[in-house]
Design a protein around this motif. Structure first.
Motif, PDB file in Angstrom:
ATOM      1  N   ASP A   1     -33.547  22.123  30.128  1.00 55.51           N
ATOM      2  CA  ASP A   1     -33.725  21.272  31.303  1.00 55.51           C
ATOM      3  C   ASP A   1     -35.157  21.369  31.837  1.00 55.51           C
ATOM      4  N   GLU A   2     -35.906  22.330  31.338  1.00 49.55           N
ATOM      5  CA  GLU A   2     -37.298  22.484  31.740  1.00 49.55           C
ATOM      6  C   GLU A   2     -38.202  21.974  30.626  1.00 49.55           C
ATOM      7  N   ARG A   3     -39.401  21.591  30.995  1.00 51.92           N
ATOM      8  CA  ARG A   3     -40.346  21.061  30.001  1.00 51.92           C
ATOM      9  C   ARG A   3     -41.337  22.113  29.539  1.00 51.92           C
ATOM     10  N   GLU A   4     -41.512  23.178  30.322  1.00 48.70           N
ATOM     11  CA  GLU A   4     -42.445  24.232  29.951  1.00 48.70           C
ATOM     12  C   GLU A   4     -41.820  25.598  30.182  1.00 48.70           C
ATOM     13  N   VAL A   5     -42.296  26.561  29.434  1.00 51.08           N
ATOM     14  CA  VAL A   5     -41.893  27.948  29.629  1.00 51.08           C
ATOM     15  C   VAL A   5     -43.171  28.789  29.619  1.00 51.08           C
ATOM     16  N   THR A   6     -43.235  29.782  30.513  1.00 48.61           N
ATOM     17  CA  THR A   6     -44.383  30.674  30.553  1.00 48.61           C
ATOM     18  C   THR A   6     -44.089  31.893  29.704  1.00 48.61           C
ATOM     19  N   VAL A   7     -45.011  32.213  28.827  1.00 47.64           N
ATOM     20  CA  VAL A   7     -44.892  33.359  27.933  1.00 47.64           C
ATOM     21  C   VAL A   7     -46.092  34.257  28.191  1.00 47.64           C
ATOM     22  N   CYS A   8     -45.857  35.549  28.165  1.00 44.94           N
ATOM     23  CA  CYS A   8     -46.938  36.505  28.353  1.00 44.94           C
ATOM     24  C   CYS A   8     -47.110  37.296  27.057  1.00 44.94           C
TER      25      CYS A   8
END
Length: 127
Positions: free
Chosen positions: A83-90
């Motif tokens: 449902d989201e268009r982006e994900v933050t990865v570290c």
């Protein structure tokens, strides 16, 4: 020693760190990403454990690491999968310092700092 808690780490990664003390890890959990951000500002020590966040308590075992560097990446997610268009990865470069056991847990703002006792390899029950 105090370290910032990074929970829910795959056993495979913990085993690899024991064989090679330098590693770049990729974290996707929002809680872990925020913890690494805070570690860059303050402690620079991370405590990695296999246990899920909710199960970490006094006596939990894991690895004590030093945070060398970290950077955030924003990745696009195909709309069919989320449902989201982006994900933050570290991506965090870490160095193994030793084995540890949690002695005390303390919440500071949105992160958890643990007081850890360093252990000898023969004391460990995990892995």
């Amino acid at each position: 020693m105090e370290a910032i808690l990074i929970a829910g780490i795959a056993r495979r990664l913990l085993d690899e760190l024991l064989r090679n003390p330098y590693r770049t890890v990729e974290l996707r959990s929002a809680r872990n990403v925020l913890a690494v951000e805070k570690a860059m500002e303050d402690l620079k020590k991370l405590f990695l454990t296999y246990e899920p966040f909710e199960d970490v308590r006094s006596g939990t075992e894991g690895l004590i690491t030093e945070l060398i560097e970290a950077r955030e990446l924003n990745m696009r997610v195909p709309w069919e999968e989320s449902d989201e268009r982006e994900v933050t990865v570290c991506r965090a470069r870490i160095k193994l310092l030793g084995l540890g056991r949690v002695v005390k847990i303390e919440r500071r703002d949105s992160i958890v700092v643990v007081k850890v006792r360093e252990m000898l390899p023969q004391e460990m029950q995990i892995g």
